[in-house]
Design a protein around this motif. Structure first.
Motif, PDB file in Angstrom:
ATOM      1  N   THR A  17     -25.548 -11.863 -30.418  1.00 50.41           N
ATOM      2  CA  THR A  17     -26.824 -11.665 -31.110  1.00 50.41           C
ATOM      3  C   THR A  17     -26.786 -10.419 -31.984  1.00 50.41           C
ATOM      4  O   THR A  17     -27.211 -10.444 -33.149  1.00 50.41           O
ATOM      5  N   GLN A  21     -27.192 -10.407 -35.947  1.00 51.31           N
ATOM      6  CA  GLN A  21     -28.294  -9.600 -36.473  1.00 51.31           C
ATOM      7  C   GLN A  21     -27.807  -8.693 -37.602  1.00 51.31           C
ATOM      8  O   GLN A  21     -28.438  -8.600 -38.661  1.00 51.31           O
ATOM      9  N   ILE A  39     -29.704 -21.139 -32.283  1.00 47.39           N
ATOM     10  CA  ILE A  39     -29.431 -20.306 -31.116  1.00 47.39           C
ATOM     11  C   ILE A  39     -29.381 -21.195 -29.881  1.00 47.39           C
ATOM     12  O   ILE A  39     -30.373 -21.837 -29.525  1.00 47.39           O
ATOM     13  N   GLU A  42     -30.320 -17.817 -25.027  1.00 49.10           N
ATOM     14  CA  GLU A  42     -31.054 -16.575 -25.226  1.00 49.10           C
ATOM     15  C   GLU A  42     -30.453 -15.487 -24.343  1.00 49.10           C
ATOM     16  O   GLU A  42     -30.408 -15.618 -23.119  1.00 49.10           O
ATOM     17  N   GLU A  45     -30.567  -9.430 -25.715  1.00 46.80           N
ATOM     18  CA  GLU A  45     -31.036  -8.945 -27.010  1.00 46.80           C
ATOM     19  C   GLU A  45     -31.850 -10.019 -27.709  1.00 46.80           C
ATOM     20  O   GLU A  45     -31.590 -11.212 -27.566  1.00 46.80           O
ATOM     21  N   GLU A  46     -32.856  -9.589 -28.476  1.00 46.82           N
ATOM     22  CA  GLU A  46     -33.661 -10.500 -29.268  1.00 46.82           C
ATOM     23  C   GLU A  46     -33.458 -10.197 -30.740  1.00 46.82           C
ATOM     24  O   GLU A  46     -33.176  -9.058 -31.130  1.00 46.82           O
ATOM     25  N   TYR A  47     -33.606 -11.222 -31.558  1.00 43.94           N
ATOM     26  CA  TYR A  47     -33.472 -11.025 -33.006  1.00 43.94           C
ATOM     27  C   TYR A  47     -34.677 -10.249 -33.536  1.00 43.94           C
ATOM     28  O   TYR A  47     -35.820 -10.490 -33.132  1.00 43.94           O
ATOM     29  N   GLU A  88     -25.129 -19.731 -32.938  1.00 48.28           N
ATOM     30  CA  GLU A  88     -24.807 -18.889 -31.793  1.00 48.28           C
ATOM     31  C   GLU A  88     -24.592 -19.836 -30.620  1.00 48.28           C
ATOM     32  O   GLU A  88     -25.523 -20.277 -29.973  1.00 48.28           O
TER      33      GLU A  88
END
Length: 321
Positions: A17, A21, A39, A42, A45-47, A88
């Protein structure tokens, strides 16, 4: 319109991620193209959408393996009118799911395998097949969170090269600097031998290496095994044939026959007949590079064959990298 796809492999919390990013924050990769990010798992980390350089970047989540199929993916691409796609990929899904899931109008432009340096060795010990699948078709292998001078680069190099002889290997250190792996890789056979004998299991490596480094093979005496590709009409002596193998790059769907053109040397007593098409032979000759009709007029490897003998089929029959 054909859609380029960029595949990112790795395991949970391995840095995929963060890597993607950073790509989406820079104009060099996005180039103002409408970009779809698929994606498949999950992570921690978050986008950060607010940091994307383009407002035409769209995130879509696919949680179930059965939903990773051509119909769903094509619908997502059309929904966002995407011009390129980033995937991803779920670290626990196999390559068959990927190969059968992509729409026919999508083509894989690049593959990257991204790993956290320390956990990579644990995954390789306990889930070697999944690790191998991520390595063997990757164009780049990226190890992050490394402590400079505190790991054995040779150990990682050997694991990667056992699966992939061509991938670029990069290490990112904790201070943000990067280093490329430049450990030299000798071919898996003796190029200095009087006759360079290509083992069955290294046929695919040989094919790739003669195209990438033709100067190493020009003038070398080579012995190699393969199936004969003969002329169709017995009454037309073209003066050449081809020897080749079926080669699998990543999965059964991409198996193709890869030939090397062979010309008969002066004094070569054997001439293959049309009814020997597909039979196995071991051939020996001098390697050169020039134009040939089988290469559609382009320059390519030509083995000037002095000896031809029938052979048992190669083991493995289908060559792999």
């Amino acid at each position: 319109m054909d859609i380029p796809v960029f595949i990112f492999y790795g395991f949970l919390d391995g840095g995929k991620t963060t890597f993607i990013q950073e790509l989406l924050e820079g104009d060099d990769f996005v180039e103002q193209k409408r970009t779809l990010v698929v994606i498949c798992e999950e992570g921690l980390e978050e986008y950060r959408r607010d940091r994307f350089i383009s407002e035409h970047t769209f995130l879509e989540f696919i949680e179930n393996k059965e939903d990773f199929n051509p119909r769903n993916l094509e619908w997502l691409q059309k929904k966002h009118r995407a011009e390129q796609v980033l995937v991803e990929y779920n670290g626990m899904w196999d390559k068959i799911t990927l190969a059968t899931g992509l729409p026919q109008t999508w083509f894989v432009a690049q593959e990257a395998a991204i790993f956290e340096l320390q956990s990579f060795l644990i995954y390789n010990k306990n889930m070697r097949q999944l690790v191998y699948e991520k390595l063997n078709t990757a164009d780049m292998v990226f190890f992050n969170r490394a402590a400079k001078g505190e790991f054995d680069m040779e150990e990682y190099h050997k694991i990667v090269r056992a699966a992939n002889s061509r991938a670029l290997i990069i290490y990112e250190y904790k201070d943000g600097t990067m280093e490329q792996d430049n450990i030299p890789d000798p071919p898996p056979y003796d190029l200095n031998a009087e006759t360079v004998k290509i083992p069955d299991e290294h046929f695919a490596y040989f094919l790739r290496d003669i195209m990438e480094s033709p100067e190493q093979y020009d003038g070398k005496k080579i012995e190699i095994k393969g199936r004969a590709l003969c002329r169709e009409h017995d009454d037309v002596d073209l003066g050449f044939f081809a020897i080749g193998r079926h080669v699998m790059t990543c999965c059964v769907e991409d198996i193709t026959f890869q030939p090397i053109v062979c010309e008969y040397a002066n004094g070569c007593l054997s001439r293959l007949k049309a009814d020997q098409h597909g039979d196995w032979f071991t051939v020996t000759g001098r390697m050169t590079f020039k134009e040939n009709p089988l290469y559609e007029g382009d320059m390519g490897p030509i083995l000037v064959v002095s000896h031809i003998k029938p052979s048992k089929e190669a083991n493995p029959e289908v060559a792999t990298f």
